[in-house]
Scaffold this active site. Structure first.
Site, PDB file in Angstrom:
ATOM      1  N   CYS A 104       0.951  -1.215  -0.288  1.00 29.86           N
ATOM      2  CA  CYS A 104       0.226  -0.167  -0.236  1.00 29.86           C
ATOM      3  C   CYS A 104       0.766   1.201   0.129  1.00 29.86           C
ATOM      4  O   CYS A 104       1.922   1.499   1.075  1.00 29.86           O
ATOM      5  CB  CYS A 104      -0.697  -0.212   1.376  1.00 29.86           C
ATOM      6  SG  CYS A 104      -1.769   1.385   1.828  1.00 29.86           S
ATOM      7  N   HIS A 146      -9.082  -3.936  -3.080  1.00 30.41           N
ATOM      8  CA  HIS A 146      -8.306  -3.057  -1.528  1.00 30.41           C
ATOM      9  C   HIS A 146      -8.525  -1.119  -1.906  1.00 30.41           C
ATOM     10  O   HIS A 146      -8.917  -0.800  -0.755  1.00 30.41           O
ATOM     11  CB  HIS A 146      -6.891  -3.526  -2.202  1.00 30.41           C
ATOM     12  CG  HIS A 146      -5.691  -2.053  -1.352  1.00 30.41           C
ATOM     13  ND1 HIS A 146      -4.482  -2.910  -0.644  1.00 30.41           N
ATOM     14  CD2 HIS A 146      -5.375  -0.942  -1.537  1.00 30.41           C
ATOM     15  CE1 HIS A 146      -4.311  -1.989  -0.566  1.00 30.41           C
ATOM     16  NE2 HIS A 146      -4.229  -0.778  -0.684  1.00 30.41           N
ATOM     17  N   GLU A 147      -9.065  -0.284  -2.716  1.00 29.48           N
ATOM     18  CA  GLU A 147      -9.125   0.853  -3.053  1.00 29.48           C
ATOM     19  C   GLU A 147     -10.535   0.690  -2.596  1.00 29.48           C
ATOM     20  O   GLU A 147     -10.171   1.663  -2.196  1.00 29.48           O
ATOM     21  CB  GLU A 147      -8.611   1.120  -4.525  1.00 29.48           C
ATOM     22  CG  GLU A 147      -7.496   0.814  -4.622  1.00 29.48           C
ATOM     23  CD  GLU A 147      -6.422   1.335  -4.235  1.00 29.48           C
ATOM     24  OE1 GLU A 147      -6.460   2.330  -2.883  1.00 29.48           O
ATOM     25  OE2 GLU A 147      -5.820   0.687  -4.514  1.00 29.48           O
TER      26      GLU A 147
END
Length: 181
Positions: A104, A146-147
């Site tokens: 990340c 994830h986003e």
């Protein structure tokens, strides 16, 4: 894309929000103004993502608590997926659960084995308000999840438990960018 400019060319690179900043753990608000400020935000997200050598970036990762993310991410067959989603809502996450390395831009230089589904579908709109549906498999499905998590106030470290979580948190504590709270 060949006939238009590349995304991010007209954007400015903004500072990344790092783990420990409360904006990363606060759910983002829906976009309601589809004016030039939103277009500028999307350009800035692309410029910042490319400068940081990422494959996705959510608005709260540059301190803007709005439901927007951009991506330029391959899937497992090396097919490139390039775009953005405003007000994304995951509508499907299914298939096989795969534990794979995940990093990340808000935890620079670190990664941990994180479980994600290998198929995801996200619906939302574009910067001009047109409906968009994005389908992802493999690594790109991981990126979409994830986003989307970011916009809900979750970072991948929150998905870890036990030994993996403790190990990552020790790495965070030793990281040069970490500021003890």
């Amino acid at each position: 894309m060949r006939h238009g400019s590349l995304p991010g060319v007209h954007g400015r690179v903004r500072p990344l929000t790092l783990l420990g900043d409360p904006v990363l753990h606060t759910p983002c608000g829906d976009v309601t103004d589809f004016g030039p400020e939103l277009a500028d935000l999307v350009e800035d997200l692309f410029a910042t993502m490319y400068a940081a050598q990422g494959v996705g970036l959510a608005a709260n990762q540059i301190g803007v608590p709005l439901r927007v993310f951009v991506f330029d991410c391959p899937d497992d067959e090396e097919v490139r997926h390039l775009g953005h989603v405003v007000n994304p809502r995951p509508v499907v996450t299914d298939g096989v659960v795969v534990r794979g390395p995940e990093g990340c831009l808000s935890l620079p230089g670190l990664e941990a084995g994180t479980e994600r589904y290998d198929h995801a579908v996200v619906e939302g709109v574009t910067v001009t308000g047109e409906p968009v549906t994005v389908h992802g498999t493999g690594f790109f499905a991981r990126c979409l999840q994830h986003e989307s998590d970011h916009l809900d106030g979750t970072v991948y470290a929150d998905r870890l438990a036990g030994r993996r979580h403790r190990k990552l948190m020790r790495q965070v504590a030793r990281a040069s960018w970490h500021r003890p709270g």
